[in-house]
Scaffold this motif. Structure first.
Motif, PDB file in Angstrom:
ATOM      1  N   ARG A   1     -14.338  24.754   4.400  1.00  0.00           N
ATOM      2  CA  ARG A   1     -15.584  24.733   5.149  1.00  0.00           C
ATOM      3  C   ARG A   1     -15.768  23.340   5.726  1.00  0.00           C
ATOM      4  NH1 ARG A   1     -21.694  25.965   2.795  1.00  0.00           N
ATOM      5  NH2 ARG A   1     -22.567  24.016   3.522  1.00  0.00           N
ATOM      6  N   ILE A   2     -16.365  23.276   6.921  1.00  0.00           N
ATOM      7  CA  ILE A   2     -16.601  21.989   7.547  1.00  0.00           C
ATOM      8  C   ILE A   2     -17.991  21.979   8.174  1.00  0.00           C
ATOM      9  CG2 ILE A   2     -15.440  22.692   9.699  1.00  0.00           C
ATOM     10  CD1 ILE A   2     -14.484  19.724   9.905  1.00  0.00           C
ATOM     11  N   ALA A   3     -18.757  20.947   7.846  1.00  0.00           N
ATOM     12  CA  ALA A   3     -20.092  20.811   8.396  1.00  0.00           C
ATOM     13  C   ALA A   3     -20.035  20.112   9.756  1.00  0.00           C
ATOM     14  CB  ALA A   3     -20.963  19.992   7.437  1.00  0.00           C
ATOM     15  N   TYR A   4     -21.150  20.170  10.495  1.00  0.00           N
ATOM     16  CA  TYR A   4     -21.180  19.565  11.825  1.00  0.00           C
ATOM     17  C   TYR A   4     -20.797  18.087  11.762  1.00  0.00           C
ATOM     18  CZ  TYR A   4     -22.743  18.178  16.439  1.00  0.00           C
ATOM     19  OH  TYR A   4     -22.783  17.692  17.713  1.00  0.00           O
ATOM     20  N   GLY A   5     -21.240  17.397  10.690  1.00  0.00           N
ATOM     21  CA  GLY A   5     -20.949  15.974  10.562  1.00  0.00           C
ATOM     22  C   GLY A   5     -19.541  15.665  10.089  1.00  0.00           C
ATOM     23  N   GLY A   6     -18.800  16.714   9.706  1.00  0.00           N
ATOM     24  CA  GLY A   6     -17.415  16.515   9.324  1.00  0.00           C
ATOM     25  C   GLY A   6     -17.121  16.637   7.836  1.00  0.00           C
ATOM     26  N   THR A   7     -18.157  16.802   7.027  1.00  0.00           N
ATOM     27  CA  THR A   7     -17.917  16.972   5.588  1.00  0.00           C
ATOM     28  C   THR A   7     -17.136  18.254   5.342  1.00  0.00           C
ATOM     29  OG1 THR A   7     -19.982  15.836   5.062  1.00  0.00           O
ATOM     30  CG2 THR A   7     -18.991  17.182   3.328  1.00  0.00           C
ATOM     31  N   THR A   8     -16.108  18.157   4.496  1.00  0.00           N
ATOM     32  CA  THR A   8     -15.246  19.309   4.244  1.00  0.00           C
ATOM     33  C   THR A   8     -15.229  19.686   2.768  1.00  0.00           C
ATOM     34  OG1 THR A   8     -13.320  17.860   4.009  1.00  0.00           O
ATOM     35  CG2 THR A   8     -13.742  18.770   6.189  1.00  0.00           C
ATOM     36  N   ASN A   9     -14.965  20.954   2.526  1.00  0.00           N
ATOM     37  CA  ASN A   9     -14.773  21.478   1.174  1.00  0.00           C
ATOM     38  C   ASN A   9     -13.584  22.421   1.210  1.00  0.00           C
ATOM     39  OD1 ASN A   9     -18.037  21.407   1.629  1.00  0.00           O
ATOM     40  ND2 ASN A   9     -17.433  20.628  -0.380  1.00  0.00           N
TER      41      ASN A   9
ATOM     42  N   ILE B   1      -8.792  21.497   7.304  1.00  0.00           N
ATOM     43  CA  ILE B   1      -9.740  22.072   8.251  1.00  0.00           C
ATOM     44  C   ILE B   1     -10.236  20.963   9.162  1.00  0.00           C
ATOM     45  CG2 ILE B   1     -11.752  21.764   6.729  1.00  0.00           C
ATOM     46  CD1 ILE B   1     -12.812  24.447   7.789  1.00  0.00           C
ATOM     47  N   SER B   2     -10.375  21.274  10.426  1.00  0.00           N
ATOM     48  CA  SER B   2     -10.896  20.299  11.374  1.00  0.00           C
ATOM     49  C   SER B   2     -11.727  21.019  12.428  1.00  0.00           C
ATOM     50  CB  SER B   2      -9.763  19.499  12.020  1.00  0.00           C
ATOM     51  OG  SER B   2      -8.884  20.353  12.728  1.00  0.00           O
TER      52      SER B   2
END
Length: 119
Positions: free
Chosen positions: A50-58, A69-70
């Motif tokens: 998963r990737i948030a708008y700000g770029g944080t990934t899980n 993920i990108s």
């Protein structure tokens, strides 16, 4: 409405690589986060990354260190680089986006793309 279209699935041998893409289109939407999920035969759908708008990934533990993920926020496209794939990665991969449309937040789904890894 948001339309999601996945591409890049296919067949690959164990140890190989694949790159999945998910393009989001529509009008008047703002994506909060995007994710890849997968579903193998006779299994429940599970989160891959998963990737948030700000770029944080899980990432799921099973893919950490192998998948990346990108996201390109400029054109609302998400990618999943899959390296060192294993037979257990075989599944239908789905793209999902959590987006705000006309003030309402909801999840949108792509149609899925098959990934098959042979040993």
């Amino acid at each position: 409405q948001v339309q999601l279209v996945e591409s890049g699935g296919g067949s690959v041998q164990a140890g190989g690589s694949l790159r999945l893409s998910c393009a989001a289109s529509g009008s008047g939407f703002s994506i909060k986060y995007m994710a890849w999920l997968r579903q193998a035969p006779n299994s429940e759908r599970e989160l891959v990354a998963r990737i948030a708008y700000g770029g944080t990934t899980n990432y799921a533990d099973s893919v950490k260190g192998r998948f990346t993920i990108s996201r390109d926020n400029a054109d609302n496209t998400m990618y999943l680089q899959m390296n060192d794939v294993k037979p257990e990665d075989t599944a239908v991969y789905y793209c999902t986006a959590n987006a705000v449309v006309s003030g309402l937040i909801r999840d949108y789904w792509g149609q899925g793309t098959q990934v098959t890894v042979s040993s």
